[in-house]
Design a protein around this motif. Sequence first.
Motif, mmCIF file in Angstrom:
data_model
loop_
_atom_site.group_PDB
_atom_site.id
_atom_site.type_symbol
_atom_site.label_atom_id
_atom_site.label_comp_id
_atom_site.label_asym_id
_atom_site.label_seq_id
_atom_site.Cartn_x
_atom_site.Cartn_y
_atom_site.Cartn_z
ATOM 1 N N GLY A 1 0.312 -1.437 0.147
ATOM 2 C CA GLY A 1 -0.159 -0.248 0.553
ATOM 3 C C GLY A 1 0.772 1.154 -0.132
ATOM 4 O O GLY A 1 0.328 2.698 0.821
ATOM 5 N N LYS A 2 1.920 1.245 0.161
ATOM 6 C CA LYS A 2 3.243 2.239 -0.257
ATOM 7 C C LYS A 2 3.707 2.838 -1.520
ATOM 8 O O LYS A 2 4.443 1.685 -2.188
ATOM 9 N N GLU A 3 3.921 4.417 -1.567
ATOM 10 C CA GLU A 3 3.788 4.260 -2.829
ATOM 11 C C GLU A 3 5.433 4.753 -2.459
ATOM 12 O O GLU A 3 5.779 5.409 -1.788
ATOM 13 N N VAL A 4 6.596 3.213 -3.482
ATOM 14 C CA VAL A 4 7.906 3.810 -3.239
ATOM 15 C C VAL A 4 8.358 4.107 -4.964
ATOM 16 O O VAL A 4 8.511 3.764 -4.935
ATOM 17 N N ASP A 5 9.317 5.712 -4.543
ATOM 18 C CA ASP A 5 9.874 5.707 -5.853
ATOM 19 C C ASP A 5 11.122 5.506 -6.011
ATOM 20 O O ASP A 5 11.854 5.245 -4.228
ATOM 21 N N LEU A 6 11.823 4.706 -6.856
ATOM 22 C CA LEU A 6 13.156 4.103 -7.212
ATOM 23 C C LEU A 6 14.069 5.331 -7.619
ATOM 24 O O LEU A 6 14.044 5.074 -8.924
ATOM 25 N N ARG A 7 14.985 5.240 -7.687
ATOM 26 C CA ARG A 7 16.270 6.010 -8.740
ATOM 27 C C ARG A 7 17.732 4.770 -8.644
ATOM 28 O O ARG A 7 17.693 4.391 -7.112
ATOM 29 N N ILE A 8 17.796 4.544 -9.459
ATOM 30 C CA ILE A 8 18.534 3.466 -9.943
ATOM 31 C C ILE A 8 20.295 4.143 -10.505
ATOM 32 O O ILE A 8 19.857 4.769 -11.397
ATOM 33 N N ALA A 9 20.930 3.286 -10.309
ATOM 34 C CA ALA A 9 22.212 3.420 -10.281
ATOM 35 C C ALA A 9 22.777 2.472 -10.585
ATOM 36 O O ALA A 9 22.905 1.330 -9.960
#
Length: 588
Positions: A262-270
């Motif tokens: 139920g949590k919206e999580v943004d992911l930054r990928i390197a």
Amino acid sequence: MAQLTKAAEERIIRLLILEGLADGEAISSYLEGRDPDAKTSALTELVGKGIINEDMVARATAMIIGVPYVELKNIVIDQDVLSIIPQDAQMRVLAIPLGEKDGLLNVAMADVTNVQATDYLSNLLNRPIRVWMSSEHGIREMIEKNHGDFSGISEAVQEGRIGASTDDQAKAKTIVQDSPISKALNTILSYAVKTKASDIHIEPLEDSLIIRCRIDGVLRRIMELPKAVAPALVSRVKILSNLKIDEHRIPQDGQFAVSVEGKEVDLRIAISPVTWGEQVIIRLLDKTGVSMDIEKMGVTGRALRSIVAGIKRPNGMILTSGPTGSGKSTTLYALIQKIKSEEINIVTLEDPVEYKMDGINQIQVNVDAGLTFASGLRSILRQDPDVVMVGEIRDSETASLAVQAALTGHLVFSTLHTNSAAGILPRLLDMGIEPFLLASTLNVVIGQRLVRRITEKRESYKSSDIETKGINEIVGDILPQISGDVASVSEDLGYPGLPVRNDDYYMLAKGINTKETPGGYKGRAGLYETIDVDEDIQKMIVARATSAEIMRLAREKGTITMRQDGVLKVLSGVTSMAEVNRVASDLT
């Protein structure tokens, strides 16, 4: 469940009935109607029918075989002990390390009769072990609680779906769409969200793949996987991030979003090439559960008064500094939250937009499209802003535009990467900002670090001689800067009731180590130092004084340094001296 002979099973069933742990009539009734040629064991069938449970069988089996029994749900195992056996080995043989005693490593196993599994563990660890009996579901629950359920990865490896041939792009696309790898990545992300990790590190070694999570600022190794998993797992991340899966020679950056519980999580990928393959770093930006209250973040006393006075002014600059991951952006969001109003126009320029806020016009930097901090800031100044937030001042052009914005009646927030608040001033001078412009635009500069909070489950103890000496040295530095009795001094510093004086010992707090709070810590708090840019500091800036000279004057005027703030938080039970020394040992 242990592999037992038919005679041993009968003894276990009789024991369960004699001890009153099972319904004798129900067992007899079921066994009478059971197929005598059935291939599955009677115990397995009785467990499957719910007539007995695994814990009953494990306890009785231990008594019959003559090995000790342990019920894992009733004990807490230290994280350092759990990491003795690699997580993939724990899943493979269903074993949990319990701790060392008398030179032997005690290990709970679901099948203590499996001599090969016992020899495998002993050879793997290169040490003798003593086995304890426990139920299979108890061991699986312990593995999942402490590592997450990564069975998808093991399933993929066991089914032979992952191999070294994944360099071929077409094969990689097919492989990463298979459910085991998708499930594996999902469970890794789920574990990271549950533990409030800020980063996930997927790191290839020569013969294995390491997964680590940064939890409360400290990296923890959560599992080790076979090297064959790496290509498909990395390819899955690349596909979700819209990156080139056949590019392995140069770094790539991307992003995607997921919904976990139920949590919206943004992911930054390197992703970057390293010696043994490709390393993947995933930064998690969880928009929920982040405190935007500056007081709750640990800003108190003089630092709080300085910051509040700075943001109440209609124009000027408020700058925060610290290393990566020290909470600078969160501090800026908290300050904006404090001044947000329908009467003012607040515009931010960020890379990326970490937390979306209602009533704020947030702009995402897009270098590929030509939208940089500098070009975006020029555009913002034509949008009739009252308050401008620039995610980071990275170059002289952005610095110059930020100063011009402050000079033309805007309130500007931004961050820099320096080691202290005083370090901001010479850093901006190095970027080519004229000293007189800098002196006339800066309102307040903030330096910060993050320390782990001691959990609510805690106990008090008397400080050691080394801790007492360290505290007294810091307190001794604070006392010359202030005047008044102890009570008024404590109140002024924002820590009422603290013993701000040289004592023979102090009563400190330490958290209780559990699997939910490893090391006795949970959550983080900030250490802060602030410098009011008053007339005297302005004169030093114009004279191009060093950061040490500026800090010396600021301390004479009552500035509390980050290390001093850390010791005050130790005395108030927020954190420990070990944490303060870990993040601020080089700061005076």
